[in-house]
Every structure is written in C-alpha cells, then in structure tokens.
Design a protein around this motif. Sequence first.
Motif, PDB file in Angstrom:
ATOM      1  N   PHE A   6       2.432  16.878   7.710  1.00 24.57           N
ATOM      2  CA  PHE A   6       1.856  16.610   6.398  1.00 24.57           C
ATOM      3  C   PHE A   6       2.963  16.679   5.348  1.00 24.57           C
ATOM      4  N   ILE A   7       2.889  15.785   4.383  1.00 30.30           N
ATOM      5  CA  ILE A   7       3.764  15.849   3.209  1.00 30.30           C
ATOM      6  C   ILE A   7       2.877  16.028   1.988  1.00 30.30           C
ATOM      7  N   ARG A   8       3.167  17.037   1.201  1.00 31.32           N
ATOM      8  CA  ARG A   8       2.452  17.242  -0.063  1.00 31.32           C
ATOM      9  C   ARG A   8       3.367  16.734  -1.177  1.00 31.32           C
ATOM     10  N   LEU A   9       2.837  15.846  -2.012  1.00 29.79           N
ATOM     11  CA  LEU A   9       3.663  15.215  -3.031  1.00 29.79           C
ATOM     12  C   LEU A   9       2.887  14.978  -4.310  1.00 29.79           C
ATOM     13  N   SER A  10       3.602  14.559  -5.329  1.00 31.70           N
ATOM     14  CA  SER A  10       2.996  14.115  -6.581  1.00 31.70           C
ATOM     15  C   SER A  10       3.743  12.866  -7.026  1.00 31.70           C
ATOM     16  N   TYR A  11       3.059  12.034  -7.816  1.00 33.09           N
ATOM     17  CA  TYR A  11       3.734  10.840  -8.312  1.00 33.09           C
ATOM     18  C   TYR A  11       3.110  10.359  -9.615  1.00 33.09           C
ATOM     19  N   LYS A  12       3.965   9.733 -10.390  1.00 31.10           N
ATOM     20  CA  LYS A  12       3.524   9.071 -11.616  1.00 31.10           C
ATOM     21  C   LYS A  12       3.296   7.606 -11.259  1.00 31.10           C
ATOM     22  N   GLY A  13       2.085   7.132 -11.461  1.00 27.55           N
ATOM     23  CA  GLY A  13       1.719   5.819 -10.952  1.00 27.55           C
ATOM     24  C   GLY A  13       2.081   4.638 -11.830  1.00 27.55           C
ATOM     25  N   THR A  14       2.729   4.874 -12.956  1.00 25.07           N
ATOM     26  CA  THR A  14       3.000   3.822 -13.938  1.00 25.07           C
ATOM     27  C   THR A  14       3.695   2.602 -13.339  1.00 25.07           C
ATOM     28  N   ASN A  15       4.674   2.835 -12.496  1.00 24.49           N
ATOM     29  CA  ASN A  15       5.484   1.735 -11.967  1.00 24.49           C
ATOM     30  C   ASN A  15       4.983   1.190 -10.633  1.00 24.49           C
ATOM     31  N   TYR A  16       3.801   1.622 -10.196  1.00 25.09           N
ATOM     32  CA  TYR A  16       3.332   1.237  -8.868  1.00 25.09           C
ATOM     33  C   TYR A  16       1.952   0.571  -8.922  1.00 25.09           C
ATOM     34  N   HIS A  17       1.738  -0.319  -7.977  1.00 24.16           N
ATOM     35  CA  HIS A  17       0.439  -0.973  -7.839  1.00 24.16           C
ATOM     36  C   HIS A  17      -0.424  -0.146  -6.884  1.00 24.16           C
ATOM     37  N   GLY A  18      -0.584   1.110  -7.241  1.00 23.87           N
ATOM     38  CA  GLY A  18      -1.402   2.018  -6.446  1.00 23.87           C
ATOM     39  C   GLY A  18      -0.651   2.645  -5.288  1.00 23.87           C
ATOM     40  N   TRP A  19      -1.380   3.419  -4.495  1.00 22.38           N
ATOM     41  CA  TRP A  19      -0.793   4.074  -3.327  1.00 22.38           C
ATOM     42  C   TRP A  19      -0.559   3.096  -2.187  1.00 22.38           C
ATOM     43  N   GLN A  20      -1.564   2.293  -1.871  1.00 18.77           N
ATOM     44  CA  GLN A  20      -1.550   1.508  -0.634  1.00 18.77           C
ATOM     45  C   GLN A  20      -0.627   0.301  -0.691  1.00 18.77           C
TER      46      GLN A  20
END
Length: 255
Positions: A6-20
């Motif tokens: 498992f990897i536990r992470l955080s991210y700022k989604g501004t520059n991304y078209h979502g997770w998938q």
Amino acid sequence: MNKRYFIRLSYKGTNYHGWQIQPNAISVQEVLNKALSTILNCEINVVGCGRTDTGVHASDFYAHFDVVQDKQIDCEKLSFRLNRFLPHDIAIKETFQVKEEAHTRFDPISRTYHYLITKEKNPFRKESHWKIPYELDVDKMNEAAKVLFEFEDFTSFSKLHTDVKTNNCKIYQAIWKDKGDELVFVVKADRFLRNMVRAIVGTLVEVGRGKMDLDGFRMVIESKNRSNAGSSVPGYALFLAEIEYPKGLKKDDAS
C-alpha cells in the motif's frame, strides 16, 4: 503469490485530469505508475482507493501495487525515492506491505470528503475554495444535511450512466462547519457515487440561498432523478480527506 504494498499519498489535483489514467490527458495514476516502474525497474500498475475527477484534490489517498515474491523492497527508502522523483503536487506519506488479499478500493470502511467555500475573495484560495457571491443560511443547510440520514438510495445525486450495480450508500456524517471566513462541508459514508458530493453541495446551496426548502430537498432525493437536484459545484474545492480501513491489513513480516 505476489507481494502487495500500500502507498499512502496526497495530491493537489489542479494539474491532473483526475486520478484514473486517461487516453489523452495526464492523471495522478499515470505519474505514479511511471515513478514506481522507473525506481523498481519493472512495470508497475497501481490500483487506487477510488477515482477523483479533474481538479479534485486528495489529502488522504491509498494505492496498491504488486511485485514478485523474490523482489525485496525497503518501504521507507521507496517512499523517500518516490518523493524525490515525483512532482511537487504529489506527496508520499508512507509505503507498507499488506496481506496479499488486501485491496485499496474494496476494503475501506468509510471515506470522508471536504468541500470548501470561501466567503471572501482570497488569491491564496483560488485553486482550493469555491467563492460564491451570495449569503447562505448555514443553519438551514445543516437542517437539510440531516435529511440525508433518512435515505440510502442517492440516485438523484449520481452522475448518469455509470457502471455501478447499486446507488445505495450509508452516510455517517454530513455537516457544514462555519469557520468565519470559510465554510467546510464534511461528509462521511461507506461509499460515494460519481459526482455525488458535488451534487449534494450544489443542492444544499440552493437551500442556503432560500431557493429550496426542507421538503423540496427531501423530494429531490425521493425522486431519484438527477435533473431535480442542484447543479454540480466546481471540483477544485473538493478534497478526499480521509480513508478508513479495517485493522489487520498490514503484513507482520513486511520487508
């Protein structure tokens, strides 16, 4: 049998078209796959605990990946190297080995989202808060939020034509917190439908503006019709805030 991490992470989604992963757009999953594959020198495809839409952030997110049994991984070192490799808007909190059957998407007990509204213009909140130009009756919005506990079928707040088998969810918490210069909607449930939180917030804002009363809010849910609910609010003010897993997922002899 492969080993699972498992990897536990955080991210700022501004520059991304979502997770998938998307065919013609950058996603968090794609960036993490490339980083892990490079560092571990083998093809890695991570599985996320859910899918966030374009611009949506995650202050708490989990992904898992598998490697062959004979591959040795130092979890602390891997987290350090990932943070050196990844862009500034993705941060690794920890990596740990889990039991082979553990699953980031199917095992969570609950998920918690926060939606942030700023009451005043603030340049530092441009990509994290929704600024609305009108007054809201927070007490009425909280009264309406309590109505959510009366229901399990939230078709009225779901994106249309999704591939889920059921639109039933169990909501554990739903409350607006007035922090003076900002409003924070906290909602916790066993699962969420596509676009569900943003649709709920949009409908509760209609209540706060006086355009819908409690009976109207209840009728929206009972109708099981997305067109009766409020508009979907902007994704950039939505945060996946917490994922809760049952105890006992970690592997005792994790390497």
